[in-house]
Each structure stands twice: as structure tokens, then as C-alpha cells.
Design an enzyme around this catalytic site. Structure first.
Site, PDB file in Angstrom:
ATOM      1  N   CYS A  35       0.834  -1.159   0.095  1.00 21.63           N
ATOM      2  CA  CYS A  35       0.065  -0.044  -0.129  1.00 21.63           C
ATOM      3  C   CYS A  35       0.728   1.306   0.147  1.00 21.63           C
ATOM      4  O   CYS A  35       0.263   2.347  -0.370  1.00 21.63           O
ATOM      5  CB  CYS A  35      -0.830  -0.007   1.213  1.00 21.63           C
ATOM      6  SG  CYS A  35      -0.055   0.138   2.851  1.00 21.63           S
ATOM      7  N   ASP A  37       2.459   2.708   2.516  1.00 23.19           N
ATOM      8  CA  ASP A  37       2.104   3.389   4.093  1.00 23.19           C
ATOM      9  C   ASP A  37       3.287   3.232   4.593  1.00 23.19           C
ATOM     10  O   ASP A  37       4.080   2.224   4.453  1.00 23.19           O
ATOM     11  CB  ASP A  37       1.018   3.110   4.541  1.00 23.19           C
ATOM     12  CG  ASP A  37      -0.548   3.370   4.025  1.00 23.19           C
ATOM     13  OD1 ASP A  37      -0.269   3.957   2.795  1.00 23.19           O
ATOM     14  OD2 ASP A  37      -1.239   3.133   4.570  1.00 23.19           O
ATOM     15  N   CYS A  60      -2.889   5.493   5.510  1.00 26.81           N
ATOM     16  CA  CYS A  60      -4.130   5.548   5.726  1.00 26.81           C
ATOM     17  C   CYS A  60      -4.850   5.765   7.079  1.00 26.81           C
ATOM     18  O   CYS A  60      -4.029   5.798   8.201  1.00 26.81           O
ATOM     19  CB  CYS A  60      -4.914   4.029   5.284  1.00 26.81           C
ATOM     20  SG  CYS A  60      -4.779   2.741   6.409  1.00 26.81           S
ATOM     21  N   CYS A 104      -2.645  -2.784   8.760  1.00 23.92           N
ATOM     22  CA  CYS A 104      -2.256  -1.429   9.190  1.00 23.92           C
ATOM     23  C   CYS A 104      -1.721  -1.623  10.621  1.00 23.92           C
ATOM     24  O   CYS A 104      -1.037  -0.954  11.061  1.00 23.92           O
ATOM     25  CB  CYS A 104      -3.305  -0.470   9.286  1.00 23.92           C
ATOM     26  SG  CYS A 104      -4.239  -0.679   7.463  1.00 23.92           S
TER      27      CYS A 104
HETATM   28 FE1  FES Z   1      -1.494  -0.012   4.317  1.00 23.55          FE
HETATM   29 FE2  FES Z   1      -3.331   1.081   6.151  1.00 23.55          FE
HETATM   30  S1  FES Z   1      -3.746   0.438   3.804  1.00 23.55           S
HETATM   31  S2  FES Z   1      -1.282   0.764   6.517  1.00 23.55           S
END
Ligand code: FES
Length: 129
Positions: A35, A37, A60, A104
Site C-alpha cells: 500500500c 504506507d 491510511c 495497518c
Molecule cells: Fe496500508 Fe493502511 S492501507 S497501512
């Protein structure tokens, strides 16, 4: 039923412990390649107790809520307790996350463990010059 619990929304809208600790004793940065992040965790540790924890999360809403809750869970706790912090504990404290957002909370667990490893590396090298 709402996708996100009230606790997730609260920690997302009003994240606790956002920021940087300039003279941190341990810093850990982790990311999720899928993702994109990124989470960075700063810890202040005195006498084996985590006296302060702050984070910067580029990610996110669930990652922000997980970082916020994870820092709240470890503040004031012994290092050994923080080492045992799991993403399940973070998820439970948030009253759950949707299954596709569990990773996450894993990021928060990994960031704290990375910061603690950094702390252990630093204290070890200070002990053995
Ligand atoms: Fe990857 Fe939340 S979508 S950390």
C-alpha cells in the site's frame, strides 16, 4: 454496521502522540510495500520504562488510528511489555478493524518493535565501547 468502530474514528480524527521526539532513545521506521504506507515511531526510555512515544504516519486512516492507539498502549509501560505488544492487542483496543485493514495494525506493531531494537542496539553499544 459501520465499517469502522467509534474508537478507530476517534483516533483517526484526534490522533494522540503525533510528532517527533528530537532526542529519542529509539527510532523505528517501517513500511508496507503493497500500500506504500510508512510509519515512524519515536520512543523516550528512562530506566527501562517508556516515558514518551510519538509517531509520524504517512498512511491510511487505520494506520493513523493504529499508531495512535499503539503509542497510548505502551506509554508508561516497561520495555519488556512493549516488546510483547501485538497487532491483535492494538486491533482489540480499537474495537476491531476490517479484515483488509489488519495489516495497518501490523505496521504499528512492527514500528514499535523496530524502535525498541534501535534502543537495544544503542544501549548495547554504549555499554561496550
Ligand atoms: Fe496500508 Fe493502511 S492501507 S497501512
Amino acid at each position: 454496521m459501520a465499517l469502522y468502530s467509534e474508537k478507530v474514528m476517534d483516533h483517526f480524527r484526534n490522533p494522540r502522540n503525533v510528532g517527533v521526539i528530537e532526542d529519542a532513545d529509539g527510532v523505528g521506521e517501517v513500511g508496507n510495500a503493497k500500500c506504500g504506507d510508512i510509519m515512524k515511531m519515536y520512543l523516550k526510555i528512562e530506566g527501562d520504562v517508556i516515558t514518551d512515544a510519538k509517531f509520524e504516519t504517512f498512511g491510511c486512516g487505520s494506520a493513523i488510528a493504529s499508531s495512535s492507539m499503539a503509542t497510548e498502549l505502551i506509554k508508561g509501560k516497561p520495555v519488556a511489555d512493549a516488546m510483547r505488544l501485538t497487532n491483535q492487542a492494538v486491533t482489540e483496543a480499537l474495537d476491531g478493524l476490517p479484515s483488509h485493514k489488519i495489516h495497518c495494525s501490523v505496521l504499528a506493531e512492527e514500528a514499535i518493535h523496530a524502535a525498541l531494537e534501535d534502543y537495544h542496539r544503542k544501549t548495547k553499544s554504549e555499554d561496550c565501547p
